[in-house]
Design an enzyme around this catalytic site. Structure first.
Site, mmCIF file in Angstrom:
data_model
loop_
_atom_site.group_PDB
_atom_site.id
_atom_site.type_symbol
_atom_site.label_atom_id
_atom_site.label_comp_id
_atom_site.label_asym_id
_atom_site.label_seq_id
_atom_site.Cartn_x
_atom_site.Cartn_y
_atom_site.Cartn_z
ATOM 1 N N LYS A 1 48.099 32.943 45.849
ATOM 2 C CA LYS A 1 46.753 33.470 45.590
ATOM 3 C C LYS A 1 46.140 32.623 44.475
ATOM 4 C CE LYS A 1 44.273 37.794 44.859
ATOM 5 N NZ LYS A 1 43.335 37.239 43.927
ATOM 6 N N CYS B 1 34.178 40.143 1.135
ATOM 7 C CA CYS B 1 33.286 40.494 0.022
ATOM 8 C C CYS B 1 33.947 41.418 -0.993
ATOM 9 C CB CYS B 1 31.999 41.111 0.558
ATOM 10 S SG CYS B 1 32.261 42.748 1.269
ATOM 11 N N GLU C 1 39.136 28.713 48.361
ATOM 12 C CA GLU C 1 38.980 29.022 46.944
ATOM 13 C C GLU C 1 38.654 27.755 46.162
ATOM 14 O OE1 GLU C 1 39.398 32.192 46.433
ATOM 15 O OE2 GLU C 1 39.839 32.531 44.306
ATOM 16 N N ASP D 1 43.724 31.227 41.765
ATOM 17 C CA ASP D 1 42.834 31.961 40.854
ATOM 18 C C ASP D 1 41.533 31.179 40.627
ATOM 19 O OD1 ASP D 1 42.110 34.057 39.354
ATOM 20 O OD2 ASP D 1 43.412 33.630 37.648
ATOM 21 N N CYS E 1 27.751 41.802 3.609
ATOM 22 C CA CYS E 1 29.029 41.065 3.621
ATOM 23 C C CYS E 1 28.841 39.778 4.441
ATOM 24 C CB CYS E 1 30.102 41.938 4.250
ATOM 25 S SG CYS E 1 31.635 41.063 4.560
ATOM 26 N N GLU F 1 44.304 45.603 34.437
ATOM 27 C CA GLU F 1 43.670 46.865 34.092
ATOM 28 C C GLU F 1 42.577 47.166 35.133
ATOM 29 O OE1 GLU F 1 42.500 46.358 30.051
ATOM 30 O OE2 GLU F 1 41.791 48.433 29.967
ATOM 31 N N TYR F 2 41.807 46.125 35.460
ATOM 32 C CA TYR F 2 40.738 46.247 36.461
ATOM 33 C C TYR F 2 41.329 46.741 37.782
ATOM 34 C CZ TYR F 2 37.038 44.836 39.686
ATOM 35 O OH TYR F 2 36.079 44.836 40.646
ATOM 36 N N ASP F 3 42.436 46.100 38.193
ATOM 37 C CA ASP F 3 43.047 46.466 39.468
ATOM 38 C C ASP F 3 43.523 47.914 39.454
ATOM 39 O OD1 ASP F 3 42.557 43.919 40.311
ATOM 40 O OD2 ASP F 3 44.543 43.174 39.764
ATOM 41 N N TYR G 1 41.820 28.505 53.079
ATOM 42 C CA TYR G 1 42.886 29.416 53.532
ATOM 43 C C TYR G 1 42.461 30.378 54.643
ATOM 44 C CZ TYR G 1 40.476 32.101 49.888
ATOM 45 O OH TYR G 1 39.529 32.689 49.105
ATOM 46 N N CYS H 1 37.655 44.588 1.500
ATOM 47 C CA CYS H 1 37.219 43.619 2.503
ATOM 48 C C CYS H 1 37.724 42.226 2.106
ATOM 49 C CB CYS H 1 35.696 43.614 2.592
ATOM 50 S SG CYS H 1 35.074 42.264 3.617
ATOM 51 N N LYS I 1 49.814 41.207 43.250
ATOM 52 C CA LYS I 1 49.351 40.631 41.978
ATOM 53 C C LYS I 1 50.510 40.551 40.987
ATOM 54 C CE LYS I 1 45.244 40.117 41.124
ATOM 55 N NZ LYS I 1 44.042 40.868 41.040
ATOM 56 N N GLU J 1 51.042 33.190 51.264
ATOM 57 C CA GLU J 1 50.320 32.084 50.608
ATOM 58 C C GLU J 1 50.194 32.361 49.123
ATOM 59 O OE1 GLU J 1 46.460 31.811 52.463
ATOM 60 O OE2 GLU J 1 47.389 31.981 54.424
ATOM 61 N N LYS K 1 49.644 37.868 54.829
ATOM 62 C CA LYS K 1 48.716 38.062 55.956
ATOM 63 C C LYS K 1 49.508 38.211 57.252
ATOM 64 C CE LYS K 1 45.340 35.028 53.764
ATOM 65 N NZ LYS K 1 44.715 33.718 53.738
ATOM 66 N N LEU L 1 40.481 41.456 49.075
ATOM 67 C CA LEU L 1 41.794 41.924 49.501
ATOM 68 C C LEU L 1 42.200 43.142 48.691
ATOM 69 C CD1 LEU L 1 43.684 38.498 49.567
ATOM 70 C CD2 LEU L 1 43.105 39.884 51.568
ATOM 71 N N CYS M 1 34.189 47.562 6.666
ATOM 72 C CA CYS M 1 33.582 47.097 5.435
ATOM 73 C C CYS M 1 32.154 47.658 5.456
ATOM 74 C CB CYS M 1 33.546 45.569 5.391
ATOM 75 S SG CYS M 1 32.475 44.981 4.067
HETATM 76 S S1 IVH Z 1 42.396 35.596 52.069
HETATM 77 C C1 IVH Z 1 39.940 38.067 54.849
HETATM 78 N N1 IVH Z 1 43.959 33.888 50.829
HETATM 79 O O1 IVH Z 1 41.565 36.320 46.378
HETATM 80 C C2 IVH Z 1 40.577 37.030 54.000
HETATM 81 N N2 IVH Z 1 42.281 34.947 49.554
HETATM 82 O O2 IVH Z 1 41.464 39.140 45.590
HETATM 83 C C3 IVH Z 1 40.354 37.265 52.568
HETATM 84 N N3 IVH Z 1 42.201 34.215 47.206
HETATM 85 O O3 IVH Z 1 38.454 37.062 47.820
HETATM 86 C C4 IVH Z 1 40.849 36.259 51.640
HETATM 87 N N4 IVH Z 1 43.838 32.765 47.323
HETATM 88 O O4 IVH Z 1 38.795 34.747 46.660
HETATM 89 C C5 IVH Z 1 42.941 34.739 50.703
HETATM 90 N N5 IVH Z 1 45.400 32.311 49.909
HETATM 91 C C6 IVH Z 1 44.377 33.155 49.779
HETATM 92 C C7 IVH Z 1 43.709 33.334 48.553
HETATM 93 C C8 IVH Z 1 42.668 34.251 48.473
HETATM 94 C C9 IVH Z 1 42.915 33.304 46.545
HETATM 95 C C10 IVH Z 1 41.122 35.020 46.611
HETATM 96 C C11 IVH Z 1 39.880 35.138 47.450
HETATM 97 C C12 IVH Z 1 39.773 36.609 47.725
HETATM 98 C C13 IVH Z 1 40.477 37.196 46.540
HETATM 99 C C14 IVH Z 1 40.945 38.612 46.766
#
Ligand code: IVH
Length: 665
Positions: A111, A403, A166, A113, A423, A33-35, A218, A400, A306, A109, A282, A81, A418
């Site tokens: 990602k 209560c 990370e 968390d 309560c 949702e944030y994204d 990374y 309720c 994502k 790569e 990348k 990113l 309620c």
């Molecule tokens: S590259 C300029 N590689 O994801 C390079 N980020 O949503 C920027 N993250 O801020 C980051 N795994 O905290 C990169 N293999 C990965 C990653 C990674 C996790 C995180 C990192 C970044 C965030 C972006």
């Protein structure tokens, strides 16, 4: 909808989420949702650049840093990113790159968390660890980083180098930690990422050490300095130095190979011992990366794909009802336990009656459950095909569950309430909220403990918390408690007396006054009496506080019980004053609105902005009667004349720098 209004709304949601996430290690909305909000805001700002402001969350990475650690300025900004969510967007990313780069190769790569970290080695020895912070200034977390075993203290070469990666918590470590916390009556951590972030933000590194964090590297910020011309070689180089680089990376020769990689890991991500929330793509060639460059917050040569929220199927065994602090009744699904996003789920929210009826969710249905990131899992829908006639239709309760008072449902509202302020469920929830991390943060006084103490009759109101010594002996004898736990609880309760005002305001549970609003109020009114004595007009005139919240605040303090509670808390020596957390915050700058115009000679605008913000001020783009100071460089624009007309104090660059020096003395 009015575009400007929508943009403001998006900024508010994102800023609020950022604040919760970065300051409190707490996520209030789903990642996806944030994204989406971020993407929508980006798109609107691109289409309507006249509404793009410097303070937009699209222009800043993350939120401002906490002040408890020393600050570290990143020589090269730590960027975030951009996000994409489907195959089409992956293909478009490649198309865009191909416009400038021939035959691009990509490194794919996982990602991870967790939270990003910068590690600096001098002569091959780890000398500094820092968080990203706002991308330019992070927190010095060297001591904590030193406790991470997978981040070596010495490299295989005596080299000066900064690497980035990370910090994360393995799934098994996370589960053990939560089991332990449950035993100790502490609140459970939402997910491995929050657990990692919370662990890294411990002032006492001994606590961090016990959390068994890990780290994957990374990114090498300046590969050309080491004669490295591709990202995959940078990764190999860092691996040879002894750093932990994730093995599941590939070099993809074309976008089809990238998509294959995404598909593979979408299916097998659960087999990994740590959580990933996507794939990072990348561009491999460093010169091509540099040719493409950066936007304000992200590189143009990399992107994060994502994963969609994880969904699982299970049986809905029953529907039960919970009563919230405000009396709100929520139907909850009792589920056959299933594994989902790293934890076992046995309950999920059904939100409200309309939702259950609209989706026709029945007891004994097979249902789909989603837990995107951190939020409470929810039932998405039921599988109507799988029904065998044993299913029972949902019936909303009329009384309720605690209560037995008749529930009310206001016109046009989806929720039942309620109305009984006495309560038990509402009272318990009020106390739970007061003790919560974002509020008074009383470690050890979690949901289960409060329920126990309430049922035993020890704590019936908030102020009873501070009389715990009266029933200490009985408490120690309760099953699962014991002297150690009780003594820790006493310490935590005592400590909470020193919290700054915003924690108390938030803890009181005034309707719609969240952590952010509480902070604004605390900063503005400085002590609880000023807030109690304020009026609707004053409250309504505060930026970020609308008429409804203003009215809720007035209503809250008009209730005698609430005033009595505050008087009691004062007698118990609970701090009711605002304690500035930002030690650098200073009179000349704090809570003032600054505008800059003209070219500054000795520092950049960004630097000036950072300085002002560090001292507690705000910088905005346009001048108005609310502006407190205009800082003028050479060749100022029309803002200068406007400031003169509006009689707004004007500082030259020299004066501004003088004030800074004065503050720094
Ligand atoms: S590259 C300029 N590689 O994801 C390079 N980020 O949503 C920027 N993250 O801020 C980051 N795994 O905290 C990169 N293999 C990965 C990653 C990674 C996790 C995180 C990192 C970044 C965030 C972006």
């Amino acid at each position: 909808m009015d575009i400007k209004k929508r943009i403001d709304q998006l900024k508010e949601i994102i800023n609020k989420a950022n604040l919760e996430y970065y300051m409190l290690d707490n996520s209030i909305i789903e990642d996806q949702e944030y994204d989406r909000y971020m993407q929508e805001l980006n798109e609107l700002e691109e289409k309507y650049p006249e509404y793009k402001t410097e303070d937009s969350p699209t222009q800043n990475v993350g939120a401002k840093i906490l002040d408890k650690f020393e600050k570290v300025t990143h020589q090269i900004p730590m960027l975030s990113l951009g996000n994409i969510f489907n195959e089409n967007e992956v293909i478009n990313f490649d198309k865009k790159i191909r416009k400038e780069i021939e035959n691009p190769k990509y490194v794919c790569e996982l990602k991870i968390d967790g939270l990003s970290v910068s590690a600096t080695y001098k002569n091959g020895i780890l000398i500094q660890g820092a968080t990203r912070g706002d991308g330019t200034v992070g927190e010095n977390i060297t001591n904590n980083v030193m406790t991470i075993k997978s981040l070596p203290h010495t490299l295989n070469q005596k080299i000066d180098i900064e690497v980035r990666g990370e910090i994360y918590m393995r799934k098994d470590v996370f589960e053990k930690l939560n089991e332990q916390r449950k035993k100790e009556g502490k609140s459970l951590l939402q997910n491995p990422r929050n657990a990692a972030s919370g662990s890294v933000h411990q002032l006492d590194y001994n606590i961090t050490k016990k959390r068994h964090l890990d780290c994957f590297i990374y990114h090498l910020p300046n590969p050309l300095d080491y004669d490295i011309y591709t990202h995959h070689e940078a990764l190999e180089f860092m691996e040879k130095l002894g750093l932990e680089v994730n093995k599941n990376r590939i070099v993809a020769n074309n976008i089809e190979e990238v998509i294959d990689y995404i598909n593979y890991w979408s299916e097998f991500r659960n087999t990994l011992p740590y959580e990933i929330d996507g794939i990072v793509i990348k561009l491999d060639d460093i010169n091509s990366q540099n040719k493409l460059g950066y936007t304000a917050r992200t590189p143009k040569w990399a992107i994060a794909y994502k994963f969609p929220a994880e969904i699982v199927k299970t049986r809905l065994i029953d529907i039960i009802f919970s009563v919230g602090r405000t009396g709100k009744i929520t139907p909850n699904a009792v589920l056959e336990p299933v594994k989902l996003a790293g934890s076992t789920i046995a309950r999920a929210t059904l939100h409200n009656e309309d939702n259950v009826i609209f989706k026709d969710i029945r007891i004994n249905d097979k249902v789909l459950i989603r837990k995107a990131g951190d939020v409470i899992p929810e039932v998405i829908c039921s599988d109507k095909e799988a029904r065998d006639g044993s299913e029972k239709k949902f019936v909303m309760i009329k009384k309720c569950p605690i209560c037995k008072t008749d529930l009310i449902r206001k016109e046009k509202e989806a929720d039942y309430f309620c109305p009984n302020i006495n309560c038990d469920a509402r009272k318990v929830e009020t106390i739970i909220h007061y003790a919560e991390r974002g509020a008074m943060n009383i470690e050890g006084l979690g949901e289960n403990v409060i329920e126990d103490l309430y049922n035993q009759g020890f704590i019936r109101r908030i102020d009873d918390i501070y009389h715990i010594e009266k029933y200490e002996k009985e408490l120690i004898l309760l099953e699962g408690y014991g002297p150690k736990l009780v003594s820790n609880l006493k310490k935590a309760i005592e400590q909470s007396k020193n919290n700054s005002l915003e924690k108390l305001i938030y803890g009181l549970g005034i309707r719609q006054v969240g952590a952010k609003t509480a902070k604004i109020l605390a900063k503005k009114f400085k002590n609880i009496d000023n807030l109690i004595n304020s009026d609707y007009e004053t409250l309504n005139n505060i930026n970020d506080i609308g008429p409804i919240i203003a009215k809720n605040i007035i209503d809250y303090f008009q209730n005698e019980d609430n005033i009595n509670l505050i008087e009691e808390l004062k007698k118990l020596n609970i701090n009711t004053k605002y304690i500035s957390q930002n030690e650098t915050e200073k009179e000349e700058f704090a809570n003032k609105k600054f505008v800059l115009t003209g070219a500054l000679d000795t520092i950049t605008r960004e630097e000036a902005k950072k300085l002002i913000e560090n001292y507690g001020g705000n910088v905005s783009d346009s001048i108005s009667s609310k502006t407190n100071v205009l800082i003028v460089g050479s060749n100022p624009g029309s803002k200068y004349e406007k400031a003169i007309k509006l009689n707004i104090p004007i500082w030259s660059e020299e004066e501004f720098l003088e004030k800074i020096k004065e503050e720094e003395k």
